[in-house]
Design a protein around this motif. Structure first.
Motif, PDB file in Angstrom:
ATOM      1  N   PHE A 206       0.865  -1.007  -0.011  1.00 58.62           N
ATOM      2  CA  PHE A 206       0.078   0.007  -0.043  1.00 58.62           C
ATOM      3  C   PHE A 206       0.984   1.301  -0.012  1.00 58.62           C
ATOM      4  CE2 PHE A 206       0.767  -1.306   4.350  1.00 58.62           C
ATOM      5  CZ  PHE A 206       1.346   0.082   5.087  1.00 58.62           C
ATOM      6  N   ASP A 207       0.394   2.447  -0.408  1.00 61.01           N
ATOM      7  CA  ASP A 207       1.068   3.519  -0.432  1.00 61.01           C
ATOM      8  C   ASP A 207       0.563   4.452   1.031  1.00 61.01           C
ATOM      9  OD1 ASP A 207       2.401   3.152  -2.973  1.00 61.01           O
ATOM     10  OD2 ASP A 207       0.546   3.909  -3.907  1.00 61.01           O
ATOM     11  N   TRP A 208       1.418   4.925   1.659  1.00 60.11           N
ATOM     12  CA  TRP A 208       1.270   5.737   2.738  1.00 60.11           C
ATOM     13  C   TRP A 208       1.842   7.096   2.460  1.00 60.11           C
ATOM     14  CZ3 TRP A 208       4.538   8.203   6.510  1.00 60.11           C
ATOM     15  CH2 TRP A 208       3.823   8.428   7.679  1.00 60.11           C
ATOM     16  N   ILE A 209       0.959   8.113   2.673  1.00 56.88           N
ATOM     17  CA  ILE A 209       1.378   9.402   2.171  1.00 56.88           C
ATOM     18  C   ILE A 209       1.166  10.413   3.362  1.00 56.88           C
ATOM     19  CG2 ILE A 209       0.876  11.462   0.634  1.00 56.88           C
ATOM     20  CD1 ILE A 209      -0.339   8.727  -0.727  1.00 56.88           C
ATOM     21  N   LEU A 210       1.897  11.549   3.757  1.00 56.39           N
ATOM     22  CA  LEU A 210       1.765  12.292   4.795  1.00 56.39           C
ATOM     23  C   LEU A 210       2.056  13.837   4.142  1.00 56.39           C
ATOM     24  CD1 LEU A 210       1.215  12.480   7.820  1.00 56.39           C
ATOM     25  CD2 LEU A 210       3.906  12.684   8.283  1.00 56.39           C
ATOM     26  N   GLU A 425       2.331  -1.261  15.706  1.00 55.46           N
ATOM     27  CA  GLU A 425       3.796  -0.973  16.452  1.00 55.46           C
ATOM     28  C   GLU A 425       4.569  -2.326  16.430  1.00 55.46           C
ATOM     29  OE1 GLU A 425       0.528  -0.342  17.816  1.00 55.46           O
ATOM     30  OE2 GLU A 425       0.551   1.231  19.119  1.00 55.46           O
ATOM     31  N   GLU A 426       4.038  -3.168  16.234  1.00 56.42           N
ATOM     32  CA  GLU A 426       4.648  -4.466  15.903  1.00 56.42           C
ATOM     33  C   GLU A 426       5.144  -4.743  14.666  1.00 56.42           C
ATOM     34  OE1 GLU A 426       1.669  -7.551  16.968  1.00 56.42           O
ATOM     35  OE2 GLU A 426       1.652  -6.898  19.069  1.00 56.42           O
ATOM     36  N   GLN A 427       4.824  -3.866  13.691  1.00 53.49           N
ATOM     37  CA  GLN A 427       5.533  -3.960  12.329  1.00 53.49           C
ATOM     38  C   GLN A 427       6.650  -3.203  11.949  1.00 53.49           C
ATOM     39  OE1 GLN A 427       3.505  -6.406  10.840  1.00 53.49           O
ATOM     40  NE2 GLN A 427       2.417  -6.285  12.589  1.00 53.49           N
ATOM     41  N   ASP A 428       7.971  -3.662  12.350  1.00 51.55           N
ATOM     42  CA  ASP A 428       9.088  -2.996  12.639  1.00 51.55           C
ATOM     43  C   ASP A 428       9.360  -2.296  11.651  1.00 51.55           C
ATOM     44  OD1 ASP A 428       9.111  -4.228  15.218  1.00 51.55           O
ATOM     45  OD2 ASP A 428      10.783  -5.829  14.555  1.00 51.55           O
ATOM     46  N   GLU A 429       9.289  -2.873  10.304  1.00 52.61           N
ATOM     47  CA  GLU A 429       9.811  -2.015   9.073  1.00 52.61           C
ATOM     48  C   GLU A 429       8.954  -0.887   9.053  1.00 52.61           C
ATOM     49  OE1 GLU A 429      10.407  -3.038   4.107  1.00 52.61           O
ATOM     50  OE2 GLU A 429      10.411  -4.834   5.825  1.00 52.61           O
ATOM     51  N   PHE A 430       7.648  -1.195   8.810  1.00 50.45           N
ATOM     52  CA  PHE A 430       6.728   0.002   8.671  1.00 50.45           C
ATOM     53  C   PHE A 430       6.839   1.110   9.865  1.00 50.45           C
ATOM     54  CE2 PHE A 430       2.647   2.391   9.079  1.00 50.45           C
ATOM     55  CZ  PHE A 430       2.526   2.886   8.272  1.00 50.45           C
ATOM     56  N   GLU A 431       7.092   0.660  11.100  1.00 54.26           N
ATOM     57  CA  GLU A 431       7.058   1.820  12.064  1.00 54.26           C
ATOM     58  C   GLU A 431       8.301   2.431  12.124  1.00 54.26           C
ATOM     59  OE1 GLU A 431       5.813   2.245  15.701  1.00 54.26           O
ATOM     60  OE2 GLU A 431       4.618   2.361  14.330  1.00 54.26           O
ATOM     61  N   LYS A 432       9.253   2.220  11.487  1.00 54.61           N
ATOM     62  CA  LYS A 432      10.651   3.034  11.156  1.00 54.61           C
ATOM     63  C   LYS A 432      10.147   3.948  10.293  1.00 54.61           C
ATOM     64  CE  LYS A 432      15.344   2.498  10.178  1.00 54.61           C
ATOM     65  NZ  LYS A 432      16.618   1.677   9.712  1.00 54.61           N
ATOM     66  N   ALA A 437       8.959   9.468   9.004  1.00 54.92           N
ATOM     67  CA  ALA A 437       8.194  10.507   8.457  1.00 54.92           C
ATOM     68  C   ALA A 437       7.759  11.477   9.201  1.00 54.92           C
ATOM     69  CB  ALA A 437       7.217   9.726   7.596  1.00 54.92           C
ATOM     70  N   TRP A 438       7.242  11.047  10.298  1.00 57.55           N
ATOM     71  CA  TRP A 438       6.470  12.131  11.353  1.00 57.55           C
ATOM     72  C   TRP A 438       7.719  13.086  11.955  1.00 57.55           C
ATOM     73  CZ3 TRP A 438       2.088  14.296  12.198  1.00 57.55           C
ATOM     74  CH2 TRP A 438       0.813  13.549  11.687  1.00 57.55           C
TER      75      TRP A 438
END
Length: 554
Positions: A206-210, A425-432, A437-438
């Motif tokens: 999926f694409d995640w955009i901020l 919070e358990e999805q390490d790669e995405f959490e990083k 990004a924030w």
């Protein structure tokens, strides 16, 4: 589908005219600007003289009048941020400011110096990172606003339909905006922060955009612009939208931040933290109501999270804010005061969960925007969290990132990316990716308002407060102190010139830039530099001598 702005451009220059040629497939339009009369007309390619000097450009930022006359501002470099629903998003990274005049012989020495200073102001704003654009997509509106539009709106040019709060070159484009036939050359530019990431959880991509959109109304720098103006525009107002795109479905969660919406100031006076001053003469309720009337119309319900201290110099502001909400008595507003520094003292940042638990039910009620792959709206966001601290930077960004994660958790579960019971919070790669990004968003907003990177980003990046983070906060705080007292006046004047809040009048009998400065503002920067240099030297000397001392330590 909005009428796209031309993407491929060439600038042809002759002593008499600027010719901006549209090089998109099938285009024959040429925007012509007379360098003497300043008249703007539409021509065709055969009208460009072969003797013209030619260069590629990537957009017209607009025009501005300075002491020497008019100037054309063009985008000369860009970098690709990513693709947004098949629309390319760009960051403008370099600009050129071109004089209509061929010589400066008509200016006096004082006028020449003033014109040079005004050009330096323009370039100062242009050198601040964070100008974004798309020639085919309307970046100024949220997904939810774009989903609720008329056919007439869809046919408008990008400039006509843009949310004027977020068009930072609106003043510069005023001449082009008055002529609809040239709107395909008029490029609305956003100021703020945009990042895009292609992510994977459970093998699902999926694409995640901020996106953070800074308002150009009541824009400025930290201590020079606080509170609201008579129209209800809040200082440092930023709309932040988090977007997920998965299998054709799109989800969005919007938050806002903005200065405490009453009439108050905090002008620099060489103190580390100048005392906030609440106006005794202003009609606070009038401005306060104007602010929230517009917020409710645009966003719906308002859940206000006030993060400032509830004691000391910040206490009167918290009390005033609470009283104003109570006096207004609107059923569309909820007010929550959370003393961030008190609750999280001694690095107990786990206590932020107290606030998240307190607003959890409200967040569920506000919901988020969701449209399925068939284009049907499944859910609407019914309101926003409006967060603030004193600067609406460091504390605010931390809270916004936590609220956004909670919304994202619900969205990804609903879209089937997360399994039932799985935690983001358990999805390490995405959490990083998410935390960095924030934190980058925090730094961008802080540099644009306060002149330095954000504080507390160690928590945003790692989820915990560190001693190194505290040291970095100390460094950034010192840089902020220096800039706030000795360079922010120039920064504020630069923004006012860029946005049209100040207009240059070359017929003025005296120079507007010749105001003498108090001796202490000239001497203290030198003293600070010397003192800081001495500190560094002492630290280095201590470091060199340390090995000789250690053997005597028992």
């Amino acid at each position: 589908m909005a009428t796209a702005v031309y993407e491929q451009l060439k600038l042809h220059m002759t002593p008499e005219k600027f010719y901006v040629e549209a090089c998109d497939d099938g285009a024959d339009d040429v925007l012509t600007i007379d360098r003497v009369s300043t008249e703007v007309t539409l021509a065709v390619k055969k009208d460009v003289p072969p003797s013209a000097v030619t260069r590629p450009i990537f957009g017209i930022l607009g025009t501005i009048h300075l002491v020497a006359g008019n100037y054309l501002i063009v985008i000369t470099k860009k970098t690709k941020v990513g693709e947004f629903f098949n629309h390319v998003i760009w960051k403008a990274t370099d600009f050129d400011v071109l004089s209509y005049k061929k010589t400066m012989l008509h200016l006096t020495d004082i006028q020449l110096q003033d014109n040079k200073t005004f050009l330096a102001m323009l370039n100062h704003v242009l050198n601040v990172d964070g100008f974004y654009f798309s020639t085919t997509y309307d970046l100024t509106h949220t997904l939810q606003r774009l989903s609720n539009t008329s056919p007439e709106f869809q046919e408008m040019s990008l400039l006509e339909r843009a949310d004027q709060r977020f068009v930072w070159n609106g003043h510069l484009l005023r001449e082009l905006s008055a002529q609809p036939e040239v709107h395909r050359f008029a490029l609305p530019v956003l100021h703020g922060f945009i990042t895009m990431h292609s992510c994977s959880i459970n093998g699902k991509y999926f694409d995640w955009i901020l996106i953070s959109r800074r308002s150009c109304f009541r824009a400025g720098v930290r201590y020079y612009v606080r509170g609201i103006d008579s129209e209800g525009h809040a200082a440092n107002f930023v709309e932040t939208e988090q977007i997920v795109h998965y299998n054709g479905s799109k989800a969005s969660f919007v938050q806002t931040r903005g200065s405490i919406p009453v009439f108050w100031s905090q002008r620099p006076n060489l103190k580390y933290k100048p005392l906030p001053q609440i106006s005794k003469a202003a009609n606070h309720m009038d401005g306060f109501q104007r602010h929230f009337d517009s917020q409710v119309i645009i966003y719906g319900k308002q859940v206000i999270i006030n993060l400032i201290n509830q004691k000391g110099s910040e206490k009167p502001l918290e009390q005033t804010f609470a009283t104003m909400v109570s006096s207004l008595g609107s059923g569309m507003m909820r007010y929550i005061a959370f003393d961030f520094h008190k609750e999280c003292k001694n690095m107990r940042w786990d206590r932020l969960s107290i606030l998240l638990d307190q607003v959890a039910e409200m967040q569920d009620e506000l919901s988020y925007f969701l449209v399925d792959s068939a284009g049907q709206v499944v859910a609407n966001q019914e309101g926003v969290f409006r967060s603030n601290c004193m600067d609406c930077l460091d504390r605010t960004n931390v809270i916004q990132s936590l609220l956004a994660r909670r919304s994202l958790q619900a969205q990804l579960q609903r879209l089937g990316v997360l399994h039932v019971g799985q935690k983001l919070e358990e999805q390490d790669e995405f959490e990083k990716i998410y935390k960095n990004a924030w934190a980058d968003n925090a730094n961008a907003c802080a540099k644009q308002y306060a002149g330095t990177g954000a504080l507390k980003t160690d928590f945003t990046r790692t989820g915990k407060r560190t001693h190194l983070g505290l040291l970095m906060d100390g460094w950034n705080s010192m840089i902020r102190y220096y800039k706030n007292n000795f360079s922010d006046g120039f920064r504020q004047d630069s923004i006012d010139l860029f946005l049209g809040n100040y207009s240059v009048d070359e017929l003025e009998s005296h120079s507007p830039l010749s105001v003498p400065r108090d001796w202490k503002f000239l001497a203290l920067p030198i003293i600070m530099v010397v003192a800081f240099s001495m500190c560094i030297i002492c630290l280095l000397m201590a470091g060199k001598s340390a090995p000789h001392i250690l053997p005597f330590v028992s």
